[in-house]
Enzyme design. Sequence first.
Site, PDB file in Angstrom:
ATOM      1  N   SER A  34       0.827  -1.211   0.000  1.00 40.66           N
ATOM      2  CA  SER A  34       0.000   0.000   0.000  1.00 40.66           C
ATOM      3  C   SER A  34       0.860   1.260   0.000  1.00 40.66           C
ATOM      4  CB  SER A  34      -0.922   0.007   1.219  1.00 40.66           C
ATOM      5  OG  SER A  34      -0.173  -0.137   2.413  1.00 40.66           O
ATOM      6  N   THR A 167     -39.866  26.467 -10.185  1.00 36.23           N
ATOM      7  CA  THR A 167     -40.097  25.103  -9.679  1.00 36.23           C
ATOM      8  C   THR A 167     -40.290  24.277 -10.941  1.00 36.23           C
ATOM      9  OG1 THR A 167     -42.490  25.350  -9.532  1.00 36.23           O
ATOM     10  CG2 THR A 167     -41.232  25.940  -7.555  1.00 36.23           C
ATOM     11  N   HIS A 168     -39.849  23.066 -10.956  1.00 39.33           N
ATOM     12  CA  HIS A 168     -39.887  22.217 -12.174  1.00 39.33           C
ATOM     13  C   HIS A 168     -39.135  22.892 -13.332  1.00 39.33           C
ATOM     14  CE1 HIS A 168     -43.262  20.075 -10.147  1.00 39.33           C
ATOM     15  NE2 HIS A 168     -43.586  21.294  -9.791  1.00 39.33           N
ATOM     16  N   SER A 289     -14.254  26.798 -28.105  1.00 39.65           N
ATOM     17  CA  SER A 289     -14.458  25.598 -28.898  1.00 39.65           C
ATOM     18  C   SER A 289     -13.448  25.608 -30.031  1.00 39.65           C
ATOM     19  CB  SER A 289     -15.881  25.579 -29.454  1.00 39.65           C
ATOM     20  OG  SER A 289     -15.936  24.809 -30.634  1.00 39.65           O
ATOM     21  N   LYS A 295     -18.215  30.215 -29.285  1.00 41.34           N
ATOM     22  CA  LYS A 295     -18.536  29.501 -28.048  1.00 41.34           C
ATOM     23  C   LYS A 295     -17.662  29.914 -26.860  1.00 41.34           C
ATOM     24  CE  LYS A 295     -20.596  25.972 -27.521  1.00 41.34           C
ATOM     25  NZ  LYS A 295     -20.688  24.600 -27.978  1.00 41.34           N
ATOM     26  N   ASN A 297     -17.458  27.965 -23.303  1.00 40.72           N
ATOM     27  CA  ASN A 297     -18.057  26.825 -22.601  1.00 40.72           C
ATOM     28  C   ASN A 297     -17.749  26.858 -21.105  1.00 40.72           C
ATOM     29  OD1 ASN A 297     -19.060  25.806 -25.022  1.00 40.72           O
ATOM     30  ND2 ASN A 297     -17.136  24.732 -25.459  1.00 40.72           N
ATOM     31  N   GLU A 302     -19.211  22.327 -15.585  1.00 41.67           N
ATOM     32  CA  GLU A 302     -19.634  20.986 -16.018  1.00 41.67           C
ATOM     33  C   GLU A 302     -18.846  19.889 -15.294  1.00 41.67           C
ATOM     34  OE1 GLU A 302     -20.606  21.117 -20.568  1.00 41.67           O
ATOM     35  OE2 GLU A 302     -19.115  22.626 -20.102  1.00 41.67           O
ATOM     36  N   LYS A 337      -8.061   3.918   2.113  1.00 42.02           N
ATOM     37  CA  LYS A 337      -7.374   5.212   1.966  1.00 42.02           C
ATOM     38  C   LYS A 337      -7.562   5.859   0.608  1.00 42.02           C
ATOM     39  CE  LYS A 337      -4.225   3.231   5.129  1.00 42.02           C
ATOM     40  NZ  LYS A 337      -4.857   1.901   4.874  1.00 42.02           N
TER      41      LYS A 337
HETATM   42  N1  ARG Z   1      -1.039  -1.396   5.360  1.00 44.65           N
HETATM   43  C1  ARG Z   1      -2.035  -1.846   6.270  1.00 44.65           C
HETATM   44  C2  ARG Z   1      -3.305  -1.046   6.090  1.00 44.65           C
HETATM   45  O1  ARG Z   1      -3.273  -0.019   5.524  1.00 44.65           O
HETATM   46  C3  ARG Z   1      -1.569  -1.662   7.687  1.00 44.65           C
HETATM   47  C4  ARG Z   1      -2.175  -2.592   8.643  1.00 44.65           C
HETATM   48  C5  ARG Z   1      -1.697  -3.963   8.386  1.00 44.65           C
HETATM   49  N2  ARG Z   1      -2.058  -4.884   9.424  1.00 44.65           N
HETATM   50  C6  ARG Z   1      -1.971  -6.199   9.241  1.00 44.65           C
HETATM   51  N3  ARG Z   1      -2.360  -6.931  10.244  1.00 44.65           N
HETATM   52  N4  ARG Z   1      -1.566  -6.732   8.147  1.00 44.65           N
HETATM   53  O2  ARG Z   1      -4.368  -1.458   6.484  1.00 44.65           O
END
Ligand code: ARG
Length: 471
Positions: A34, A167-168, A289, A295, A297, A302, A337
């Site tokens: 991660s 409204t609408h 454009s 144009k 835009n 958007e 995350k």
């Molecule tokens: N990289 C892990 C996470 O973001 C950290 C926690 C990992 N814990 C474990 N028991 N493997 O969740």
Amino acid sequence: MTDQTSANPKNANALWGGRFEAGPSAIMEEINASIGFDKRLYAQDIQGSKAHCAMLVKQNIIPAEDGEKIIEGLERILQEIESGKFTFSSALEDIHMNVESRLRELIGPAAGRLHTGRSRNDQVATDFKLWVRDVALNDLEAGLSGLQEALIGQAEKNIDTVMPGFTHLQAAQPVTFGHHMLAYVEMFGRDRSRVADCKVRMNENPLGSAALAGTPYPIDRHLTAATLGFDRPAANSLDAVSDRDFALEYLNTASITAMHLSRLAEEMVIWCSAQFKFIGMSDKFSTGSSIMPQKRNPDAAELIRSKIGRIVGCYNSLMLSMKGLPLAYSKDMQEDKEPVFFAHDHLGLCVAAMTGMVADMKVFADNMRKAAGAGYTTATDLADWLVSELGMPFRDAHHVVGATVKLAETKGCDLDQLPLEDLQKIEPKITDAVFKVLTVDASVAARKSFGGTSPERVREAVASAKERFLK
Ligand code: ARG
């Protein structure tokens, strides 16, 4: 910061590799790591580790000299990361092990004492909570108050600017543009209060819950809670390491905010069209454009209108990762995350763009005023006059006005252009006093009820909004 993805040699993960004979396959490393995204938690990870270390020393769980070395090492690592000198390794999975492994390189075996009485499970919950609290929620709060300031600024300049209210998306009754701006000030005010609410609820410290069950060491969770600005330690260790409600509440708040932004964005797209011409979007937030030279835009509006889908997607993504997870930590939770980071980055951009668009837009008051009277928007005023001046029950008045609108439509004119004789054919008791209530200015001025659109009320509402939201 540099990234280094290594093909992991046998037993490369020295931090947990004790019982493994072979290192993970390259694919395992890729799915498991991660660090590519959780390196964003480096400051919170170091902050949490320093608080934990100081507590371990204070409780005589680790020697003070080792504690000093650990704190110095962590501070050095912070500098290395912030100056781009730190090498992140995906063989070390995540930010926690990248930091700890570097600490060992810097200070030797003393580094191994830092993980006493904690686990990555409470560590990651703490780091992520600190990030959501101190980065995501604070940024959103600051962004929204800036946006409210821009909206209140436009409201103040347009207390008497009359426009059609819909409204609408059908012309309904005249309103003031200031009133319309203040409607959004209220919405973003509720978003801010959701930010404040979830900040209070989430402010409990997971650190010291360890893997799931607590720890035999005599740790002081109240101390780390105070050091990290939490109100108290989380009461239940199983819950503390399993809880991602704080991230979900942030994403829910972000989703509602994005929904509000999308509504304002849509209105701005409509208002700046050639058919409406209520506002001119500044060059800074428009594009041309490549084929149609005329144009302009409203691309930023958007994109803001669209972004809600992706932000709600983030909310759904985390909700579904959490659904059905048994207590306590499961690796599914590592996927908490990215949706939060994505929502934070994109929502921040949307709030900033909307603030600029609102502050810079030109308001074409004459066009708004012209449109305000079209579509028989003062028909309700005629009905109200019949009720208050002739004592007619509202339902009967509604009928009379229906016939009047039909007649005006046939003649192709506005209500106040119908001759009195025509009106009297429909209702003989009508006098020419009726004409003064049929103008758009009279219509908005009459709506003096609390929270209503009359310039008199809107002037007070601007003052109240400044008081409630900008102080
Ligand atoms: N990289 C892990 C996470 O973001 C950290 C926690 C990992 N814990 C474990 N028991 N493997 O969740």
